[in-house]
Design an enzyme around this catalytic site. Structure first.
Site, PDB file in Angstrom:
ATOM      1  N   VAL A  80       0.732   4.077  -1.887  1.00 33.03           N
ATOM      2  CA  VAL A  80       0.372   5.500  -1.845  1.00 33.03           C
ATOM      3  C   VAL A  80      -0.661   5.853  -2.920  1.00 33.03           C
ATOM      4  CG1 VAL A  80       2.477   6.333  -0.749  1.00 33.03           C
ATOM      5  CG2 VAL A  80       2.424   6.059  -3.237  1.00 33.03           C
ATOM      6  N   CYS A  81      -1.349   4.820  -3.426  1.00 30.76           N
ATOM      7  CA  CYS A  81      -2.350   5.035  -4.469  1.00 30.76           C
ATOM      8  C   CYS A  81      -3.746   4.991  -3.851  1.00 30.76           C
ATOM      9  CB  CYS A  81      -2.206   3.964  -5.542  1.00 30.76           C
ATOM     10  SG  CYS A  81      -2.874   4.481  -7.113  1.00 30.76           S
ATOM     11  N   ILE A  82      -4.598   5.948  -4.214  1.00 32.37           N
ATOM     12  CA  ILE A  82      -5.971   5.962  -3.695  1.00 32.37           C
ATOM     13  C   ILE A  82      -6.982   5.933  -4.844  1.00 32.37           C
ATOM     14  CG2 ILE A  82      -5.435   7.034  -1.478  1.00 32.37           C
ATOM     15  CD1 ILE A  82      -6.198   9.752  -2.689  1.00 32.37           C
ATOM     16  N   THR A  83      -6.556   5.368  -5.975  1.00 31.44           N
ATOM     17  CA  THR A  83      -7.418   5.317  -7.163  1.00 31.44           C
ATOM     18  C   THR A  83      -8.744   4.636  -6.853  1.00 31.44           C
ATOM     19  OG1 THR A  83      -5.487   5.267  -8.607  1.00 31.44           O
ATOM     20  CG2 THR A  83      -7.565   4.522  -9.557  1.00 31.44           C
TER      21      THR A  83
ATOM     22  N   GLY B 105      -0.862   0.271  -5.423  1.00 30.67           N
ATOM     23  CA  GLY B 105       0.297   0.745  -4.661  1.00 30.67           C
ATOM     24  C   GLY B 105      -0.081   1.295  -3.296  1.00 30.67           C
TER      25      GLY B 105
END
EC number: 1.7.1.7
Length: 325
Positions: A172-175, A170
């Site tokens: 806004v995902c920083i996994t 996504g």
């Protein structure tokens, strides 16, 4: 297996069989209901609220309500009182089990329950699926998020009615930056990989940047596509409105961000500002029309005809755009 994502795959047209794109049927069935398009807004606090969920249910769209700072019992009661189906999210902790017990005690059954955690291939998810199947057997259970065929096989065997594929793709995902794990950058081929073993519907979650990515998701095995950033930033969106240099934006942040958690602990999400896009209903109609166009390019009349087309992978080691079945 070849590794690719939405931005370096194109689907190949087949002979058109319709007079007008409007003849194409973009609807999809999930859990015994038919929905106008194979798209669901992400179950995030800056994307959906009760008002949006109600409107979507009343107008033939699928929704999943988020699980943050929410009274799920009241939400289910409210939706049923309005004559709408109820689609809620649960985690896997003690309060989530308490919610299930309270739903049973009140005789309430949400039509859809999404078990929604960052790493869904876990015994905690197995236990929650089992608990739901025992206590709310009529609910359609969606479980995730996962990234591998092994996880799909396990979740289906544990009793999930559908799975959610996507770990960290996504906007806004920083996994992947924080952990080194995930499907960011190859979400579409992860979907293809998972769909090969799936016997139940898959919801592709994350990485969608344009409407054409919906058709690509269907082609590679998704039944439904969960979208965050394209839905965040509408006039109705629950995110806070922010003005920057005279332009209006809506706040959009990940469920695993410190903005959502209220503390900086195990953070795998960030906050961005999305330009305000206008009305949600207009975007949904545009999405439906674009999916209809995709079906017409596929030489089809209904959504799953998109599964039959060939595709090319652009650039990189595959320069020359060779055909792949």
């Amino acid at each position: 297996m070849e590794i690719f994502d939405y931005d370096n795959v194109l689907l190949l047209p087949r002979k058109c069989r319709v007079e007008s794109r409007s003849e194409c049927d973009a609807s999809v069935e999930l859990g015994g209901r038919s929905f106008r398009i194979p798209v669901v807004p992400a179950n995030m606090k800056t994307v959906v609220d009760e008002k949006i969920c109600t409107w979507m249910a009343q107008n033939g769209y699928f929704y999943v309500m988020h699980r943050f700072d929410l009274d799920n019992l009241q939400f289910v009661k409210d939706m049923h009182a309005k004559g709408c189906y109820a689609s809620i999210s649960l985690g896997v902790k003690r309060p989530d089990y308490d919610t299930v017990d309270q739903l049973v005690a009140l005789g309430l059954t949400p039509e859809y329950i999404t078990i929604d955690i960052a790493h869904g291939h876990a015994d905690s998810v197995k236990n929650m699926i089992g608990y739901l199947k025992q206590h709310l057997p009529k609910a359609f259970v969606i479980a995730g998020n996962v990234a591998t065929p092994e996880a799909i096989i396990d979740l289906e065997n544990w009793g999930a009615d559908a799975t959610k594929v996507g770990v960290g793709p996504g906007k806004v995902c920083i996994t992947k930056l924080k952990t080194g794990f995930g499907t960011g950058g190859w979400q579409l081929s992860a979907l293809k990989w998972c769909a090969r073993v799936a016997t139940k519907p898959i919801i592709a979650d994350g990485g969608i940047r344009s409407h054409g990515d919906i058709a690509k998701s269907i082609r590679f095995g998704a039944s439904m596509v969960m979208i965050g950033s394209l839905f965040a930033g509408h006039e109705e969106s629950p995110g806070k409105t922010v003005e920057v240099d005279g332009a209006l934006f809506k706040e959009y942040y990940g469920s695993a961000s410190d903005f959502n958690k209220g503390e900086y602990k195990h953070v795998e999400g960030k906050r961005i500002l999305e330009p305000i896009k206008g009305k949600l209903a207009e975007t949904l109609i545009e999405m439906e029309q674009d999916v209809q166009s995709s079906i017409s390019y596929a030489g089809g009349t209904k959504l799953m005809d998109v599964r039959k087309v060939n595709y090319v992978i652009l650039g990189g080691d595959n320069a020359g755009e060779h055909l792949l079945m």
